[in-house]
Design a protein around this motif. Structure first.
Motif, PDB file in Angstrom:
ATOM      1  N   PHE A 135       0.837  -1.209   0.000  1.00  0.00           N
ATOM      2  CA  PHE A 135       0.000   0.000   0.000  1.00  0.00           C
ATOM      3  C   PHE A 135       0.863   1.246   0.000  1.00  0.00           C
ATOM      4  N   ASP A 136       0.305   2.297  -0.555  1.00  0.00           N
ATOM      5  CA  ASP A 136       0.843   3.641  -0.372  1.00  0.00           C
ATOM      6  C   ASP A 136      -0.252   4.399   0.340  1.00  0.00           C
ATOM      7  N   LEU A 137       0.120   5.295   1.227  1.00  0.00           N
ATOM      8  CA  LEU A 137      -0.887   6.167   1.832  1.00  0.00           C
ATOM      9  C   LEU A 137      -0.717   7.558   1.236  1.00  0.00           C
TER      10      LEU A 137
ATOM     11  N   GLY B   9      -0.138  13.863  -1.759  1.00  0.00           N
ATOM     12  CA  GLY B   9       0.490  12.650  -2.302  1.00  0.00           C
ATOM     13  C   GLY B   9       1.074  11.758  -1.228  1.00  0.00           C
ATOM     14  N   GLU B  10       1.913  10.817  -1.677  1.00  0.00           N
ATOM     15  CA  GLU B  10       2.380   9.722  -0.818  1.00  0.00           C
ATOM     16  C   GLU B  10       3.164  10.186   0.411  1.00  0.00           C
ATOM     17  N   ILE B  11       2.736   9.724   1.567  1.00  0.00           N
ATOM     18  CA  ILE B  11       3.541   9.939   2.779  1.00  0.00           C
ATOM     19  C   ILE B  11       4.034   8.619   3.376  1.00  0.00           C
ATOM     20  N   ILE B  12       3.356   7.508   3.017  1.00  0.00           N
ATOM     21  CA  ILE B  12       3.780   6.195   3.506  1.00  0.00           C
ATOM     22  C   ILE B  12       3.837   5.218   2.340  1.00  0.00           C
ATOM     23  N   GLY B  13       4.841   4.334   2.384  1.00  0.00           N
ATOM     24  CA  GLY B  13       4.867   3.179   1.489  1.00  0.00           C
ATOM     25  C   GLY B  13       5.085   1.952   2.357  1.00  0.00           C
ATOM     26  N   GLY B  14       4.374   0.886   2.077  1.00  0.00           N
ATOM     27  CA  GLY B  14       4.555  -0.303   2.912  1.00  0.00           C
ATOM     28  C   GLY B  14       4.038  -1.551   2.225  1.00  0.00           C
TER      29      GLY B  14
HETATM   30 MG    MG Z   1       6.974   4.671  -2.148  1.00  0.00          MG
END
Ligand code: MG
Ligand code: 4AD
Length: 503
Positions: free
Chosen positions: A416-418, A425-430
């Protein structure tokens, strides 16, 4: 607490009607005949100090009148509550001592261009904007540690010098390690996975490095990332952890930094809405949105709004330019000049957005399943939502080798990306991590990584492999979202970018 016999501005509320001494720097001053208004800052806040002729020695009155911005001094006087005054309190000065006079401080209260301010970051840190962001950054970092420490996570310090690549190899910073090439870490994740097999729930928090050749507002070459990693968790569990975590950070900032957020012009009302659950979209649903009529209408509406904004700004600029041609007081002229600088930079931004709108619309309309979402695609999706959005299940080919393939749909990974709302836009990638030995070997080989460097990482799949996963939250991107700062370089005291390492 006292400061070598002086009082902090943040404590003035406990000293109303009493005589105190403040130690600080002259932030701003103005004189009108027999009275001077000195704004002092001391690191805890601002205070207006009123110096009346006759209430202090004449010689001191004259010295203060000519004292330059950012001179250091102490001022002594009686504390009064005054709602109209900055910070809510005033000092009726009876004495002052100049510690070190400053002459021609380069950053005046008028506006300056960003390049000038970056070159002077060592001084710009004293400005109200940087000061407010610094206070918020402190709360964000404190909230990050508090959340994990209070929820049974163990802090693991992962190495900065590593042989493995966690993310794209193109963004590795190479270091000569006694003649061997190794890298500055892009992520603590791989080492953290090994610690998760010991402690169950762990997190690392430190600087990470990416040789990003892009000069966008979202990229630094050195940034701070916090990464939790959890044994026995699935994608649903990770999303819940992430939304609780982000909501906790927002709540702490609202509690500790409301005033700072307001000074920065942040959208406090929107932040109040940041509570679980966040929106959840699969990548495939996100692609459907991007290529839909709804997105086209949304972007068209945005273009109309931008053009209105442009007209409004241009109108105000014309009005101010007219005023400047006439006979007006000096203070008004300076104020107008500062506003004009602001407006012109706002206008440049709106112009860029107007120029980009059709390009972004085209990129979105032509988006095909399989590509990673680009910055403008993320912006569109996040602009169409008022709370953070999880985008899950990306195509395998667009994502990192360690992400677990969805056993129900082999084309996608359990990741997921948050995306923060309102265009950030994206603040988390996991992701959930690939826990099957053979599949992981295949993925490492497919990506052309040197399998020899991953022996220890593969061991984790040999000895008691379990479903596990985690994510990384970028501190500067989070602060930019919370404060409404456009560029994340404003959200770290000494930013490092591809073309800028000044100080
Ligand atoms: Mg990322
Ligand atoms: O999405 P990323 O690349 O994910 C990882 O590094 C995973 N290994 C994390 C994990 O699963 N433990 O980066 C995570 C976050 C991004 O969402 C973004 O907020 C931030 O780190 N980030 C950057 N921030 C500033 N400048 C850059 N160049 C950044 N690259 C990533």
């Amino acid at each position: 607490m006292t400061n070598k016999g002086s009082t902090f501005i943040s404590n003035l509320k406990d000293n109303i009607g009493q005589q105190v001494t403040l130690a600080g720097w002259l932030y701003n001053s103005r004189a009108s005949g027999k009275i001077q208004f000195l704004i002092i800052r001391d690191g805890t806040g601002l205070c207006q100090c009123i110096v009346e002729k006759g209430k202090v020695p004449d010689e001191l009155f004259e010295q203060l009148k000519h004292l330059g911005q950012e001179s250091s001094l102490t001022v002594t006087g009686m504390v009064r509550a005054d709602e109209r005054s900055v910070g809510g309190y005033e000092l009726a000065v009876t004495d002052a001592e100049i510690i070190s006079p400053a002459v021609d401080y380069p950053i005046t209260p008028k506006s300056h261009g960003i390049d000038f301010l970056l070159k002077n970051r060592h001084l710009h840190l004293r400005s109200q904007g940087q000061w407010c962001i610094g206070k918020i950054r402190h709360t964000v970092i404190d909230a990050i540690r508090r959340f994990f420490n209070d929820n049974g996570f163990i802090l693991i310090d992962t190495p900065i010098l590593t042989a493995t690549a966690g993310e794209e190899e193109q963004t590795l910073f190479k270091v000569d390690y006694f003649g061997e090439p190794i890298n500055l870490t892009q992520t603590g994740q791989l080492h953290l996975e090994s610690a998760a097999m010991s402690f169950g729930r762990v997190y690392c928090f430190g600087p990470t490095f990416r040789a990003e050749k892009s000069k966008t507002r979202r990229h630094l070459t050195e940034f701070w990332m916090v990464e939790p990693e959890v044994a026995f968790i699935d994608l649903g569990g990770l999303l819940e952890l992430a939304e609780n975590f982000v909501s906790f950070i927002v709540a702490q900032v609202l509690q500790e930094n409301r005033g700072h957020l307001e000074t920065l012009g942040a959208d406090v009302a929107s932040l109040e809405k940041i509570k679980p659950p966040f929106y959840r979209l699969t990548y495939t649903e996100a692609v459907d949105i991007l290529t839909s009529q709804k997105a086209r209408d949304f972007l068209a509406g945005q273009l109309v709004e931008l053009k209105n904004q442009k007209e409004h700004i241009e109108g105000r600029i014309t009005q101010l330019e007219e005023e400047q041609k006439g006979q007006i007081k000096q203070w008004k002229r300076d104020k107008n000049a500062a506003e004009l600088i602001e407006l012109r930079s706002e206008l440049a931004e709106v112009d860029t957005k107007i120029e980009n709108n059709p390009k972004h619309a085209e990129l979105a309309a032509e988006f095909r399943w399989g590509k990673d979402l680009g910055g403008s695609d993320e912006t569109i999706i996040s602009q169409m939502h008022d709370k953070p959005v999880f985008v899950t299940h990306y195509p395998k080919q667009a994502k990192a080798f360690y992400m677990k393939t969805d056993r129900d749909s082999e084309k996608v990974v359990l990741n997921f990306d948050l995306l923060a709302p309102a265009g950030f836009g994206e603040i988390i990638g996991g992701s959930v991590r690939e826990d099957d030995y053979d599949r992981l070997v295949t993925r490492i080989n497919e990506q052309g990584l040197n399998i020899e460097n991953y022996g220890w990482y593969l061991d984790l799949r040999k000895y008691g492999s379990v479903p596990h996963g985690g994510f990384g939250l970028g501190v500067e991107r989070t602060i930019a979202w919370l404060t409404g700062e456009k560029h994340i370089r404003q959200c770290i005291p000494f930013p490092r970018m591809m073309d800028k390492v000044y100080i």
